[in-house]
Design a protein around this motif. Structure first.
Motif, mmCIF file in Angstrom:
data_model
loop_
_atom_site.group_PDB
_atom_site.id
_atom_site.type_symbol
_atom_site.label_atom_id
_atom_site.label_comp_id
_atom_site.label_asym_id
_atom_site.label_seq_id
_atom_site.Cartn_x
_atom_site.Cartn_y
_atom_site.Cartn_z
ATOM 1 N N TYR A 1 0.608 -1.239 0.036
ATOM 2 C CA TYR A 1 0.622 -0.353 -0.063
ATOM 3 C C TYR A 1 0.786 1.043 0.063
ATOM 4 O O TYR A 1 1.624 1.313 0.548
ATOM 5 C CB TYR A 1 -0.892 0.490 1.090
ATOM 6 C CG TYR A 1 -2.209 -1.026 0.735
ATOM 7 C CD1 TYR A 1 -3.453 -0.610 -0.395
ATOM 8 C CD2 TYR A 1 -2.856 -1.886 1.954
ATOM 9 C CE1 TYR A 1 -4.036 -1.113 -0.313
ATOM 10 C CE2 TYR A 1 -3.554 -2.406 1.832
ATOM 11 C CZ TYR A 1 -4.548 -1.894 1.180
ATOM 12 O OH TYR A 1 -5.169 -3.165 0.537
ATOM 13 N N THR A 2 0.559 2.233 -0.118
ATOM 14 C CA THR A 2 1.407 3.362 -0.815
ATOM 15 C C THR A 2 0.363 4.951 -0.240
ATOM 16 O O THR A 2 -1.157 4.905 -0.387
ATOM 17 C CB THR A 2 2.146 3.799 -1.915
ATOM 18 O OG1 THR A 2 0.585 4.015 -3.126
ATOM 19 C CG2 THR A 2 1.907 3.107 -2.722
ATOM 20 N N GLY A 3 0.620 5.673 -0.020
ATOM 21 C CA GLY A 3 0.200 7.418 -0.256
ATOM 22 C C GLY A 3 -0.726 6.752 1.307
ATOM 23 O O GLY A 3 0.428 6.896 2.561
ATOM 24 N N ALA B 1 -6.044 3.499 -6.411
ATOM 25 C CA ALA B 1 -5.676 4.789 -6.533
ATOM 26 C C ALA B 1 -6.841 4.949 -7.932
ATOM 27 O O ALA B 1 -7.818 5.654 -7.125
ATOM 28 C CB ALA B 1 -4.565 4.526 -7.245
ATOM 29 N N ASP B 2 -6.843 4.654 -8.862
ATOM 30 C CA ASP B 2 -7.499 4.528 -10.416
ATOM 31 C C ASP B 2 -8.357 3.676 -10.816
ATOM 32 O O ASP B 2 -9.068 3.841 -11.411
ATOM 33 C CB ASP B 2 -7.118 5.167 -11.373
ATOM 34 C CG ASP B 2 -6.145 4.739 -12.039
ATOM 35 O OD1 ASP B 2 -5.775 2.752 -11.222
ATOM 36 O OD2 ASP B 2 -5.052 4.989 -12.873
ATOM 37 N N ARG C 1 -4.408 -1.724 -9.224
ATOM 38 C CA ARG C 1 -4.243 -0.005 -7.797
ATOM 39 C C ARG C 1 -5.163 0.253 -7.531
ATOM 40 O O ARG C 1 -6.160 0.901 -7.260
ATOM 41 C CB ARG C 1 -4.385 0.585 -9.315
ATOM 42 C CG ARG C 1 -3.046 0.704 -10.308
ATOM 43 C CD ARG C 1 -3.498 1.547 -11.922
ATOM 44 N NE ARG C 1 -2.994 2.413 -11.256
ATOM 45 C CZ ARG C 1 -1.627 3.504 -11.164
ATOM 46 N NH1 ARG C 1 -0.824 2.992 -11.557
ATOM 47 N NH2 ARG C 1 -2.309 5.012 -11.466
ATOM 48 N N GLY D 1 5.245 1.223 -4.367
ATOM 49 C CA GLY D 1 5.051 0.609 -5.439
ATOM 50 C C GLY D 1 5.449 -0.807 -5.220
ATOM 51 O O GLY D 1 5.697 -1.719 -3.901
ATOM 52 N N GLU E 1 8.308 1.737 -9.290
ATOM 53 C CA GLU E 1 6.969 2.244 -8.751
ATOM 54 C C GLU E 1 5.145 2.370 -8.754
ATOM 55 O O GLU E 1 5.565 2.801 -10.453
ATOM 56 C CB GLU E 1 7.519 4.434 -8.677
ATOM 57 C CG GLU E 1 8.391 5.143 -7.678
ATOM 58 C CD GLU E 1 8.700 6.383 -8.240
ATOM 59 O OE1 GLU E 1 7.781 7.309 -8.364
ATOM 60 O OE2 GLU E 1 9.565 6.921 -6.850
ATOM 61 N N ALA E 2 3.906 2.477 -8.332
ATOM 62 C CA ALA E 2 3.111 2.047 -8.674
ATOM 63 C C ALA E 2 2.174 2.788 -7.194
ATOM 64 O O ALA E 2 2.641 2.408 -6.188
ATOM 65 C CB ALA E 2 2.999 0.987 -8.882
ATOM 66 N N ALA E 3 0.575 2.838 -7.853
ATOM 67 C CA ALA E 3 -0.125 3.623 -6.533
ATOM 68 C C ALA E 3 -1.063 2.014 -6.032
ATOM 69 O O ALA E 3 -1.596 1.786 -6.948
ATOM 70 C CB ALA E 3 -1.473 4.547 -7.371
ATOM 71 N N SER E 4 -0.571 1.915 -4.283
ATOM 72 C CA SER E 4 -1.103 0.591 -3.597
ATOM 73 C C SER E 4 -0.819 -0.735 -5.146
ATOM 74 O O SER E 4 -2.492 -0.737 -4.865
ATOM 75 C CB SER E 4 -2.681 1.725 -3.461
ATOM 76 O OG SER E 4 -2.006 2.127 -2.573
#
Length: 339
Positions: free
Chosen positions: A11-13, A63-64, A60, A20, A40-43
């Motif tokens: 998990y990120t952010g 994220a999106d 993701r 990532g 690097e990647a979003a969650s």
């Protein structure tokens, strides 16, 4: 057993400390080296690998709501495609023949079958099956929440819907996901992940009831019946007990579950050819909030999301995991997948 490489989803952010997808190495003695950032990647919380070995898929989740495909044949993963997958996709599985990627979306309750090319790249628009139903736990079961998929020997796609207390059966036919059956589970149990025993029985770990429900196929996997229900832990779990993952050992004699809050991995003895279970032992997970676990022959790796560790265990002859060295630090790990 020799050295082996693994991918780690995080998990990120705002959701975690990861950045990532990571890569890590297990030495021949079982010791894990610290993971290093691969891309690097979003969650990218949940990962799956194409059978050809050169493509890795990552949700993701927070994220999106998409799924990315990465070419991992080179020194660094390279994104080669991205498809929409709902509101918060949380689980991926690749059909045994490599022809489809099955995506479960917790947010919308939908299941998608994304066609794949021979090289593992995305090859068209996904077939979408929408969920329905709800359960008695108001804050978790207000609607459908598709949480995981598994593949039966006859090609049936089995999915666990935490929000509707259902296991659904699908066939991928003529570019569509065709619903072939629905099996109700005990009200409020919240089925989360599932696995198919070599003998054919389906085992479902329930997040909200902390149990494992065993299903028997009656007329193929479109028609399942509940034949057993067993505690997910050997000892009653104090306080919060939210089950997460379920995996069989290499020969199917033992089953393993992870339980958050109690922070244990539990070994279960498989009885009657897969028709029943006996919890054997709870083992501390090596951190806080164990999510997915990976069984690799005599080794087990457990991702402790909130504790920020990945713990390695050696599975003994009695089926009970024993810690193999100190857990390694990892930022908000969720799953571990062989590279």
């Amino acid at each position: 057993m020799g050295e082996r490489e693994f991918w780690v989803g995080t998990y990120t952010g705002d959701a975690g400390e990861g950045a990532g997808v990571y890569r890590m190495r297990r030495r021949a003695d079982g010791v894990l080296e610290e993971p290093r950032l691969a891309v690097e990647a979003a969650s990218p919380s949940y990962l799956a690998r194409h059978p050809g070995g050169n493509v890795l898929y990552a949700v993701r989740e927070l994220a999106d709501g998409a799924v990315s495909a990465y070419d991992v044949s080179g020194a660094r993963p390279r994104e080669i495609g991205r498809v929409p997958a709902g509101a918060s996709p949380c689980h991926l599985s690749v059909a045994p023949g490599g022809g489809h990627l099955v995506v479960c979306d917790y947010g919308s309750g939908t299941v998608r079958a994304v066609p794949l090319a021979a090289d593992g790249g995305f090859a068209g628009s996904p077939a979408v099956a929408r969920g329905h139903g709800s359960g008695p736990v108001a804050d978790r079961q207000e609607g459908p929440h598709a949480h995981a998929a598994a593949h039966a020997p006859d090609g049936t796609v089995l999915t666990a819907d935490l929000g509707a207390d259902l296991v659904r059966s699908f066939r991928i036919e003529d570019g569509a996901l065709r619903l072939t059956g629905e099996t109700p589970l005990p009200a409020g149990c919240g089925p989360r992940h599932l696995a198919v025993h070599p003998g054919g029985h389906v085992h479902v770990v329930t997040e909200l009831a902390a149990t494992v429900v065993v299903l028997r196929p009656r007329d193929g996997y479109a028609d399942l019946e509940v034949v057993a229900e067993s505690p997910a832990t050997a000892e009653p779990a104090a306080g919060t007990a939210l089950c997460a993952a379920i995996r069989f050992g290499e020969d199917g004699r033992f089953l393993y579950t992870s339980t958050r809050g109690a922070d244990v991995v539990t070994a279960h003895r498989v009885l009657d050819g897969g028709a029943a279970l006996e919890p054997v032992a709870d083992v501390p997970s090596g951190g806080h909030w164990p999510r997915d676990l990976h069984v690799d022959g005599a080794w087990m790796h457990v991702a402790n999301e909130r504790g920020g560790t990945i713990a390695t265990f050696r599975i003994g002859a009695d089926g009970v995991p024993e810690p193999a060295g100190a857990p390694v630090r990892a930022p908000s790990p969720v799953c571990v997948v062989p590279a």
